[in-house]
Design a protein around this motif. Sequence first.
Motif, short mmCIF file in Angstrom:
data_model
loop_
_atom_site.label_atom_id
_atom_site.label_comp_id
_atom_site.label_asym_id
_atom_site.label_seq_id
_atom_site.Cartn_x
_atom_site.Cartn_y
_atom_site.Cartn_z
N HIS A 139 0.83 -1.21 0.00
CA HIS A 139 0.00 0.00 0.00
C HIS A 139 0.87 1.27 0.00
O HIS A 139 0.63 2.19 -0.76
CB HIS A 139 -0.97 -0.02 1.18
N GLN A 140 1.89 1.27 0.86
CA GLN A 140 2.78 2.43 0.90
C GLN A 140 3.48 2.60 -0.45
O GLN A 140 3.65 3.72 -0.94
CB GLN A 140 3.80 2.26 2.03
N LEU A 153 1.16 4.17 -2.90
CA LEU A 153 1.02 5.61 -2.61
C LEU A 153 2.28 6.36 -3.08
O LEU A 153 2.18 7.40 -3.75
CB LEU A 153 0.82 5.84 -1.11
N ILE A 171 -7.56 5.19 -5.22
CA ILE A 171 -6.71 5.78 -4.18
C ILE A 171 -7.13 7.24 -4.06
O ILE A 171 -7.17 7.98 -5.06
CB ILE A 171 -5.21 5.67 -4.54
N ASP A 184 -5.68 9.55 1.33
CA ASP A 184 -5.29 8.22 1.83
C ASP A 184 -3.92 8.21 2.47
O ASP A 184 -2.99 8.87 2.00
CB ASP A 184 -5.28 7.20 0.68
N ASP A 185 -3.81 7.42 3.54
CA ASP A 185 -2.50 6.97 3.99
C ASP A 185 -2.52 5.45 3.88
O ASP A 185 -3.52 4.86 3.45
CB ASP A 185 -2.18 7.46 5.40
N GLU A 186 -1.42 4.85 4.28
CA GLU A 186 -1.26 3.41 4.15
C GLU A 186 -2.42 2.65 4.80
O GLU A 186 -2.89 1.63 4.29
CB GLU A 186 0.07 3.06 4.86
N LEU A 224 -5.90 3.09 2.98
CA LEU A 224 -5.88 2.33 1.72
C LEU A 224 -5.93 0.83 2.00
O LEU A 224 -6.67 0.09 1.33
CB LEU A 224 -4.62 2.70 0.92
#
Length: 196
Positions: A130-131, A134, A165, A169-171, A174
């Motif tokens: 996820h990170q 992003l 996304i 959003d952050d990790e 998401l």
Amino acid sequence: MKNIVILISGTGSNMSAIVQRAKTQNWQARFNARVALVLSSTPNAKGLVWAKEHGLPAQVVDHRAFKEAPNPRSAFEAQLIQAIDPLEPHLVVLAGFMRILSPETTRHYEGRMMNIHPSLLPAFTGLNTHQRALDAGCKFAGATVHWVSEELDAGNIIDQAVVPILQTDDEHSLALRVLRAEHQLYPRVIEEHLKR
Ligand code: GRF
């Protein structure tokens, strides 16, 4: 009877989504299929508690128990296979199973072992998906169900779910959106497979 074995290591939310779908869609009567065993690679997996509370056969094969063996991974996997194979599984479902399996074991279950991965493969194999999505500025993320092959997260793709996304959003936000999509995707893919 088509036996389904589910392998977990943690929360087991995909496992419970699959078990619930099996019940509501009556897999036993429609497809002669059942979740025959939940296997965890750690004794403290939350999913184990859920499985037991819901009357499912649940077992631990603790990967740490084989630390002293000459080849810890093959000793662990031999024990796994010993727990799984008497059931002659139609399908082995990896659902948040956090051990990388050896080529021998993936070959042993070829065409019978599925995994869910929290990215739109082939992008972002491995961890921290996820990170990384992003950081790459992706506008969409998602999850992939694929056949398990020797190479990590590289087997044939069966199906995917896509989520947007958002700017905010952050990790974590998401990850939650993707996980919710997984809970729809994985049970549906398994059901489609049982129909064949
Ligand atoms: C999911 O995001 C799945 O894609 C990944 O591990 C996570 C497992 O979550 N392989 P849970 O244990 O099913 O809640």
